[in-house]
Design an enzyme around this catalytic site. Structure first.
Site, PDB file in Angstrom:
ATOM      1  N   HIS A   1       3.261  -4.246   1.226  1.00 48.07           N
ATOM      2  CA  HIS A   1       2.193  -4.201  -0.137  1.00 48.07           C
ATOM      3  C   HIS A   1       3.149  -3.392  -1.219  1.00 48.07           C
ATOM      4  CE1 HIS A   1      -1.879  -4.787   1.187  1.00 48.07           C
ATOM      5  NE2 HIS A   1      -1.355  -4.832   2.111  1.00 48.07           N
TER       6      HIS A   1
ATOM      7  N   GLN B   1      -4.581  -5.584  -9.371  1.00 47.80           N
ATOM      8  CA  GLN B   1      -4.112  -4.521 -10.125  1.00 47.80           C
ATOM      9  C   GLN B   1      -4.426  -4.612 -11.660  1.00 47.80           C
ATOM     10  OE1 GLN B   1      -0.373  -3.013  -9.698  1.00 47.80           O
ATOM     11  NE2 GLN B   1      -0.101  -3.667  -7.522  1.00 47.80           N
TER      12      GLN B   1
END
Length: 173
Positions: free
Chosen positions: A75, A96
């Site tokens: 990640h 995000q």
């Protein structure tokens, strides 16, 4: 419940693995094992995303701690260096940016980079949070709340967050 028009079980191996390969970040092995388990299930079983979600989570949970750690390390940092150079996966970029992490001020970005560095130094993997629907302030609170945790507590929390992310990604198919 069967997903409308879902015929995942009818896909070729290559298409099936490709479709599910990024549900768990940079961990195609989960989709490959899901494909292998397909033969053990009744016809049409994998046309249900809730069953796919549970089977994928089971595959991950039954893997070794070393493999789970590799999954966590796959990640990217939140608002981190990978995002800055534009190297996020499409799913991570969308997640995000949905939390506003692509619009940080210079001060916010510096704070995120510092928090990422401290967290990674403490635990050996990036801070992972399912940020869908979260704000920058909530993400910062998460850093502050979780950074003091012991390694095992945080490893377990990070794995729970990974499963939440996978659930969001499956739901978006």
């Amino acid at each position: 419940m069967q997903d409308q028009h879902a015929v995942y079980s009818q896909l070729s191996e290559a298409d099936f693995v490709s479709l599910f390969s990024e549900i768990y970040e940079h961990s195609e092995w989960v989709a490959e094992q899901l494909w292998r388990q397909k033969a053990e299930q009744p016809e049409g079983y994998f046309d249900h995303l809730d069953k796919i979600k549970q089977t994928m989570a089971d595959i991950v949970e039954q893997s070794s701690d070393e493999q789970k750690l590799m999954l966590l390390r796959a990640h990217p940092d939140l608002a981190g260096k990978t995002a800055l150079i534009g190297a996020l996966t499409d799913a991570s970029k969308s997640e995000q940016s949905g939390a506003g992490l692509d619009q940080c001020s210079e001060e916010e970005l510096a704070h995120f980079l510092q928090l990422n560095d401290v967290y990674r130094a403490n635990f050996g993997f990036p801070f992972i949070m399912a940020v869908k629907g979260a704000t920058k302030a909530q993400i910062l609170e998460g850093f502050e709340e979780r950074t003091p945790n012991d390694w095992k507590t945080e490893f377990d929390r990070a794995m729970n967050e990974v499963h939440k992310i996978a659930g969001f990604r499956l739901a978006s198919l």
